[in-house]
Design an enzyme around this catalytic site. Structure first.
Site, short mmCIF file in Angstrom:
data_model
loop_
_atom_site.label_atom_id
_atom_site.label_comp_id
_atom_site.label_asym_id
_atom_site.label_seq_id
_atom_site.Cartn_x
_atom_site.Cartn_y
_atom_site.Cartn_z
N ARG A 114 0.82 -1.23 0.00
CA ARG A 114 0.00 0.00 0.00
C ARG A 114 0.85 1.28 0.00
NH1 ARG A 114 -3.20 -2.85 3.87
NH2 ARG A 114 -4.81 -4.03 2.78
N LYS A 136 2.58 11.37 -11.08
CA LYS A 136 1.66 10.52 -11.85
C LYS A 136 2.36 9.22 -12.17
CE LYS A 136 -1.50 13.65 -14.22
NZ LYS A 136 -2.05 13.99 -15.55
N GLU A 178 7.90 17.93 -24.76
CA GLU A 178 7.36 18.33 -23.46
C GLU A 178 8.03 19.62 -22.97
OE1 GLU A 178 4.74 16.95 -22.32
OE2 GLU A 178 4.69 14.83 -22.89
N LYS A 217 6.38 22.93 -14.62
CA LYS A 217 5.61 21.78 -14.13
C LYS A 217 5.49 21.81 -12.61
CE LYS A 217 4.50 17.06 -14.28
NZ LYS A 217 4.48 15.81 -15.01
N GLU A 227 -4.79 17.08 -9.96
CA GLU A 227 -5.44 17.42 -11.22
C GLU A 227 -6.94 17.65 -11.06
OE1 GLU A 227 -3.69 15.48 -14.59
OE2 GLU A 227 -5.46 15.80 -15.81
N ARG A 231 -3.86 21.56 -13.43
CA ARG A 231 -2.86 20.57 -13.83
C ARG A 231 -3.22 19.94 -15.17
NH1 ARG A 231 0.42 15.89 -10.44
NH2 ARG A 231 1.49 15.10 -12.28
N ASN A 235 -1.72 18.68 -20.12
CA ASN A 235 -2.09 17.73 -21.17
C ASN A 235 -2.29 18.42 -22.52
OD1 ASN A 235 -2.16 15.18 -19.84
ND2 ASN A 235 -3.89 15.96 -18.66
N HIS A 238 -2.24 16.47 -25.74
CA HIS A 238 -2.20 15.04 -25.40
C HIS A 238 -3.44 14.25 -25.77
CE1 HIS A 238 1.51 16.01 -23.44
NE2 HIS A 238 1.62 14.83 -22.85
N HIS A 242 -2.49 10.84 -27.49
CA HIS A 242 -2.80 9.50 -26.96
C HIS A 242 -3.55 8.66 -28.00
CE1 HIS A 242 -2.35 10.95 -22.52
NE2 HIS A 242 -1.20 10.54 -23.03
N HIS A 254 5.70 8.76 -27.87
CA HIS A 254 4.93 9.77 -27.15
C HIS A 254 5.30 11.21 -27.53
CE1 HIS A 254 2.46 11.48 -24.03
NE2 HIS A 254 3.48 12.12 -23.53
#
Lengths: 357, 357
Positions: A114, A136, A178, A217, A227, A231, A235, A238, A242, A254
């Site tokens: 966990r 992330k 990026e 960032k 997010e 945030r 993207n 993106h 994607h 990517h």
């Protein structure tokens, strides 16, 4: 060496400099170094040696190279391995490699017992300014990228710019997408740097450019770690990226997909009343020289776009720019999505010709 | 109906009463009801009908019954299914069933799109007072139980006591282990209730007993949601219990393993200078009548105990009791672990004889 601090509930720092891999030392007895297969024997071992010198029992685990690491089967196998090797709640995971390595290793660290401590050592430009910072983590499913994952912040990031010198030129350029994106979102100076004639792994201002891109960032993540709001701006480009990656089974990597996606989003932004920034995103495509796109219909891509995590029960949303450094999130009508696609497709033959020429 | 509030960062309530399944309504357009296969067609459908009446698009997904649900393969398959069925960040997961259903469904909710809303509908006593409350989620690995997981609090819990009337008697008694444990840890009145002659699904004071047991857990979780300290007390009896479960390939179910584990921990506590509570834990074993243990050597169990999540880089730790409602966490020497084992084993033949007689 430069340092960017992330002011989160548990703060941490991104260190950026040359040769800093050798300085890594951690307050954990057992450390699992999860390294991309392409760099496990080089940088992975360097990190393990540094950790051992600092008193840790460090062991390198080699991951399938690149995006192949982000499979549920790899994730499951690693959890079992860490259990057999006796890692406890006091142990730590360190990722060494690109964005895929930190995404996968971060998800392992987020969920093993966990959640245990996590650190990242990004060795690609893309990972330094994006994936390795911000917490992330995730793995891919056949239905799409990053559909399973968690928010799990690293406790420290070491970006050693020396590692960029060994990247294939195309992989370096891929990562600049990026960097450029962070420029468009918040800092025009970054865009000027990336489009400068000498920009590359040996660019004299590289340390400052990387620091500036990480800072964009870091500031967004500190204000919105989960997010809930701004945030999502990160993207930019993106949603379509994607879809390109999924539809081509990741033949388009990517950073190249994001370069295309940003150009599409620039067209979309203009149609929605923003400044025309498509010349800038087009200039970036000319610099980056991404692989050419296969013949594609918008109808093929829409189902993938609908699986975007920004989608909600009301439908598709895009990050758009009102102008330089003025991002916002908006629903876009089907006709605008189509008109931007037509404008985007018109630019492709010219780009292909330039890449050859 | 009774209600216990969990005062966490995002607070939520546990509702306890008769017939409350029919009242469930949620502010989500799409809801995935993940129900244990044994109750999917009964309580799973009841919940889905109630949700649909409230305006949600609710669909029941049947899980493998019991602990079999907590496999990585089941987890992976569900993530893909939710993606194909178009669940978004605004959607929700509801678990219906015992502790295994809420552990698995909670882990799906914790990690699908990096986390969506989660609600639990426990239909066993064990899940009502333990698994469904507090946000621990996870799946099992061949190396041990719950080795992968996350903390992901539900946003609401509905414990409908009517569901207990349809449980096999043995499953009801199994669940009383966690109720009894909460009594030992914080509220002697709960222990008296469980050992009362008429205790069972129709016990007149059941609603109050369940409320009291949930309250013990709620208060500990509110003070220590991420198990940095006292939440570990809730693992009283669990170090040995997890080893029993793993070693017997779960032939001994969780609640019965915990009953044995608490009796062992009572011996251990006494050897470490605490009040002798082994008569009480022995009385509980006589009431619960767990399956007999197979012939076991302590040496067989130690490797499994070492994988306990309370273990750290310094070794094994146990939750002990100085006296009634006085738990603490301590390292215990190998000789004490062995002496308590001998004392524990001496009690087993008498228990077996009582169970037959």
């Amino acid at each position: 060496m430069r340092q960017v601090d992330l002011n989160l509930e548990v703060p941490y720092s991104v260190r950026i400099g040359h040769g800093i891999l050798h300085e890594i030392s951690l307050p954990h007895r057992k450390v699992a170094v999860l390294a991309d297969g392409a760099v496990a024997e080089t940088y992975g071992n360097t990190v393990a040696v540094a950790l051992s010198a600092g008193g840790s029992d460090a062991r390198v685990y080699s991951l399938p190279p690149g995006e192949d690491a982000k499979a549920v089967s790899v994730y499951e196998g690693l959890l079992s391995t860490l259990a057999r090797d006796g890692l406890t709640r006091d142990s730590a995971v360190v990722s060494v490699g690109g964005g895929a390595a930190s995404d996968l290793a971060g998800f392992v660290a987020a969920t093993y017992l966990r959640g245990i401590a996590f650190y990242t050592v990004p060795t690609t430009l893309l990972a330094m300014v994006d994936a390795a910072v911000g917490g992330k983590t995730g793995v891919n499913l056949p239905e799409g990228k990053n559909l399973a994952g968690a928010f799990h912040q690293p406790r420290g990031v070491w970006a050693d710019l020396d590692t960029l010198a060994t990247l294939p030129d195309r992989v370096f350029r891929e990562g600049t997408a990026e960097v450029f994106k962070h420029g468009l979102l918040a800092n025009p100076g970054i865009c000027r740097d990336v489009l400068a004639p000498l920009f590359g792994p040996n660019y004299p201002g590289l340390e400052a450019t990387v620091e500036a891109a990480v800072r964009v960032k870091a500031e967004v993540v500190a204000r919105d770690p989960f997010e809930k709001g701004e945030r999502a701006y990160l993207n930019f480009g993106h949603t379509l990226a994607h879809a390109f990656e999924a539809f081509t089974h990741r033949e388009i990597p990517h950073g190249e997909a994001v370069a295309y996606g940003m150009h599409y989003a620039a067209h979309l932004s203009y149609l929605e009343g923003g400044t025309d920034l498509s010349n800038l995103t087009r200039a970036f495509l000319t610099y980056q020289r991404p692989r050419p796109l296969p013949p594609l219909d918008l109808a093929d891509l829409l189902p993938y776009m609908a699986r975007d995590k920004k989608a909600d029960d009301e439908g598709l949303r895009f990050v758009l720019l009102r102008g330089m450094a003025q991002p916002y999130l908006a629903r876009v009508g089907a006709d605008t999505i189509e008109r931007a696609w037509t404008a985007f497709q018109k630019d492709l033959p010219a780009l292909a010709a330039e890449a050859v020429g």
